[in-house]
Design an enzyme around this catalytic site. Structure first.
Site, PDB file in Angstrom:
ATOM      1  N   ASP A 179       0.861  -1.185   0.000  1.00 17.72           N
ATOM      2  CA  ASP A 179       0.000   0.000   0.000  1.00 17.72           C
ATOM      3  C   ASP A 179       0.900   1.238   0.000  1.00 17.72           C
ATOM      4  O   ASP A 179       1.671   1.445   0.932  1.00 17.72           O
ATOM      5  CB  ASP A 179      -0.892  -0.035   1.251  1.00 17.72           C
ATOM      6  CG  ASP A 179      -1.749   1.209   1.364  1.00 17.72           C
ATOM      7  OD1 ASP A 179      -2.400   1.540   0.370  1.00 17.72           O
ATOM      8  OD2 ASP A 179      -1.753   1.847   2.426  1.00 17.72           O
ATOM      9  N   ASP A 230      -9.087   0.075   2.058  1.00 18.22           N
ATOM     10  CA  ASP A 230      -9.140   0.550   0.668  1.00 18.22           C
ATOM     11  C   ASP A 230     -10.471   0.168   0.018  1.00 18.22           C
ATOM     12  O   ASP A 230     -11.093   0.967  -0.677  1.00 18.22           O
ATOM     13  CB  ASP A 230      -7.976  -0.036  -0.145  1.00 18.22           C
ATOM     14  CG  ASP A 230      -6.663   0.663   0.176  1.00 18.22           C
ATOM     15  OD1 ASP A 230      -6.652   1.458   1.134  1.00 18.22           O
ATOM     16  OD2 ASP A 230      -5.650   0.414  -0.511  1.00 18.22           O
TER      17      ASP A 230
END
Length: 535
Positions: A69, A400
Site C-alpha cells: 500500500d 481501501d
C-alpha cells in the site's frame, strides 16, 4: 556560497552563518529536487498493479511491516529529504480523500518529474513547463469524464460494487479471497450507508483482527465485537434479549476529593467500614437490577467484592471496555452512556437480541459478540489470519475496499482500469498538444508521455515486454476507437477491461491527476535551496 562585495571591494555576509549552509541555485536546485522525487517514485513503481511486489519495512523498535500500500510504505519510510516528504504527503492526501490509488499517484508524479527534467535540459523555462502541465491535466480530467460510465446499484443489486472492490483487492496480498472480502466490505458499507444523502460514515464500521484461523474465516458481524470477556468465569456466556446498562462510573465506593485519613483502632470500626462498603456495592447493583438491566458494560474496573456480588445477583458484567467501543455499543443498541448510578433509568438501557461470548481455538482467548441490535447501523468486520502481519495488511486492504465502495455511493461513475484510462488520456492529450502554439505544447506532449508510464509499470511488473505491450495496446485503442483496452496483467487472453471486470472510480482517477500535477508544479517552481551542512 557566493560572496557579495560592496563598492570598495570588501566582501560582506548576506546569509547569517553562511559558511555552515549549502546553497543550490537555478537549474542545479531543480535537478536535485527532481532527482529526489524520482528516487521515491522508483521505490513504489514495482508495487503497482495486481502483480506488484511487496515491501518489508522494519521500524527502529523492531516491528516489521509487509505491505504494498503506497501510503503505508511512504509513511513508514524515514524520509529525510524535503522534496521526498512532499511526495509522502501527496500519497497521504490521496489516502485521506479517496483511500485508494496511493501508489499510482506517486508513480505519475515521478514520471512527470522525469519528463520535466528533459524539458529543462532543453532550456525551456520551468514556469512554462508547469503551465503546460496544468493545461494538460485539465484536458485529461475532462476526457476521463467523457469516457466514464455510470452504473446503477441498489440495496438488492450490489454486484457492480463488489466487482469494483475486487479490482482494488486484486493488487493486495489477500487477492486469493478477493471475492469474499469484497462482498464483506460492500455489505458493511451498505449496512451503514445513507443512500438518500449518498453518504457513508466509515466510523460506524469497526475492523477487528485476531491471530489464528485462516483468511477465509473473516466474517461480517451485524453488531459490535468487543475484545473482552465476562468479568466472572461463572457468569452466563449467552444472554438473549439483553437490556444493557452502559456505564462510565466505576463500581467502587465514592472517594472524597480532599486528602483524607481514616483511623481505625478497633475491630468494630473496621467491621462498620466494611459493612458501609458492602452497602455501597449493594445499592449500586440493586440500582442496575431495578431498572431492568440484564447486562452491565462498564468503562472502568470493579474490585472482587463487586464482582462477587454481581455474580450472586445474576447480573453479568463486562469491565474495562474502551471509550470508542462504548460509543459504538451505545449507537448499535440505542442505549445512552450513563456517567452516574443515580441517572440510570429504563429508557437509557440499550437493547440487543443476543450477547454471547465466543472462545477461539485451543487458547483461552474469548471475545464478546453484541448482535441483533436495535439499530443495526454499526457493524464489525472480524479478520482472521495466520500471523499479525497478514492481519495488519488485510486491515489496510479492507480499508481501501471500504473507501472505494463509499466513493461509488457518493459518485457512481467508473472508468476502466488496467492502464486503459491513462492510455486513452495520453492519446487525447497528445492530439490536443498540436492545437497549442508556443512552448507549452512540449510540456503537454511530455504530460502525455508521463501518463504512459503507469501502464508501462503495470506491464513491467507483470513480466511482459513493457514497450512492446504498451505500443500494441495503444495502437489497438486508436484503431478500434475503444477506450477500454488495457494491459492484460492476469493473462486472461483479452485486453478489453470490460470483459475482465477491472473498474476504478472516476473521482479517484481525477484526484490522482490533479494531485500529481499540483505537486510537480510546486517542485518545478523551487529555484533556490538553502540547507544546513551535514555536520
Amino acid at each position: 556560497m557566493a560572496l557579495a562585495f560592496d563598492e570598495f571591494g570588501r566582501p560582506f555576509v548576506i546569509i547569517k552563518e553562511q559558511d555552515q549552509k549549502v546553497r543550490l541555485r537555478g537549474l542545479d536546485a531543480q535537478k536535485a529536487n527532481i532527482a529526489s522525487g524520482m528516487a521515491v517514485s522508483r521505490i513504489l513503481r514495482t508495487s503497482l498493479g495486481p502483480k506488484g511486489m511487496d515491501k518489508m519495512l522494519q521500524s527502529p523498535d523492531g516491528d516489521v511491516t509487509i505491505t504494498n500500500d503506497g501510503a503505508t510504505i511512504l509513511e513508514k519510510m524515514d524520509v529525510d529529504n524535503q522534496i521526498a516528504k512532499l511526495l509522502v504527503e501527496l500519497s497521504r492526501s490521496q489516502d485521506y480523500e479517496i483511500g485508494d490509488g496511493t501508489t499510482g499517484v506517486v508513480v505519475l508524479a515521478g514520471a512527470l518529474l522525469e519528463q520535466s527534467q528533459k524539458l529543462l535540459e532543453r532550456g525551456i523555462h520551468p514556469i512554462r513547463v508547469a503551465e503546460g502541465y496544468e493545461t494538460a491535466s485539465r484536458i485529461a480530467v475532462e476526457h476521463l469524464e467523457k469516457i466514464s460510465q455510470k452504473f446503477d446499484f441498489g440495496v438488492n443489486n450490489i454486484e457492480p460494487l463488489v466487482r469494483t472492490c475486487m479490482t482494488t483487492l486484486s493488487s493486495k496480498i489477500v487477492n486469493r479471497c478477493k471475492r469474499s472480502l469484497a462482498e464483506i466490505a460492500v455489505k458493511a458499507v451498505m449496512a451503514v450507508a445513507d443512500l438518500e444523502r449518498r453518504d457513508v460514515n466509515l466510523d460506524l464500521i469497526k475492523v477487528e483482527g485476531k491471530v489464528g484461523g485462516k483468511l477465509e474465516d473473516t466474517e461480517l458481524i451485524h453488531g459490535i465485537l468487543v475484545d473482552k470477556e465476562m468479568s466472572h468465569p461463572q457468569m452466563p456466556k449467552q444472554i438473549e434479549d439483553a437490556k444493557i446498562a452502559i456505564l462510565t462510573c466505576p463500581f467502587e465506593p465514592p472517594k472524597p476529593k480532599t486528602k483524607h485519613k481514616v483511623d481505625i483502632d478497633t475491630v468494630e470500626k473496621f467491621q462498620t467500614l466494611r459493612k458501609q462498603e458492602q452497602q455501597y456495592f449493594d445499592v449500586m447493583v440493586q440500582k442496575c437490577k431495578d431498572v431492568g438491566a440484564t447486562l452491565v458494560i462498564c468503562q472502568w474496573g470493579f474490585d472482587d467484592e463487586a464482582n462477587h456480588l454481581l455474580m450472586h445477583r445474576n447480573l453479568p458484567a463486562v469491565r474495562w471496555v474502551g471509550g470508542v467501543e462504548l460509543e459504538l455499543i451505545a449507537i448499535a443498541t440505542g442505549g445512552r452512556i450513563v456517567p452516574r448510578f443515580q441517572e440510570l433509568t429504563p429508557e437509557k438501557l440499550g437493547k440487543a437480541g443476543l450477547v454471547r461470548e465466543k472462545a477461539f481455538g485451543t487458547t483461552k482467548d474469548r471475545m464478546l459478540y453484541v448482535e441483533h441490535c436495535a439499530n443495526s447501523r454499526a457493524v464489525t468486520i472480524f479478520i482472521r489470519g495466520g500471523n499479525k502481519m497478514i492481519i495488519e495488511e488485510t486491515k489496510r486492504s479492507i480499508h481501501d475496499a471500504l473507501c472505494v465502495a463509499r466513493n461509488l455511493i457518493r459518485n457512481n461513475s467508473i472508468v476502466y482500469g488496467g492502464g486503459s484510462a491513462e492510455i486513452s488520456c495520453s492519446v487525447c492529450v497528445e492530439a490536443a498538444a498540436d492545437k497549442h502554439p508556443g512552448v507549452e505544447q512540449y510540456a503537454i506532449r511530455a504530460f502525455a508521455d508521463a501518463l504512459d508510464s503507469v501502464p508501462m509499470a503495470l506491464a513491467e511488473n507483470s513480466g511482459l515486454q513493457p514497450i512492446e505491450t504498451l505500443s500494441s495496446v495503444k495502437s489497438q485503442q486508436i484503431k478500434e476507437n475503444n477506450h477500454y483496452c488495457g494491459i492484460d496483467c492476469n493473462d486472461a487472453g483479452t485486453n478489453d477491461m470490460r470483459e475482465q471486470n477491472v473498474f476504478e472510480t472516476l473521482i479517484g482517477k481525477q484526484q490522482q491527476i490533479f494531485l500529481a500535477t499540483q505537486v510537480v508544479k510546486m517542485i518545478l517552481k523551487i529555484d533556490d535551496v538553502i540547507s544546513p551542512t551535514d555536520y
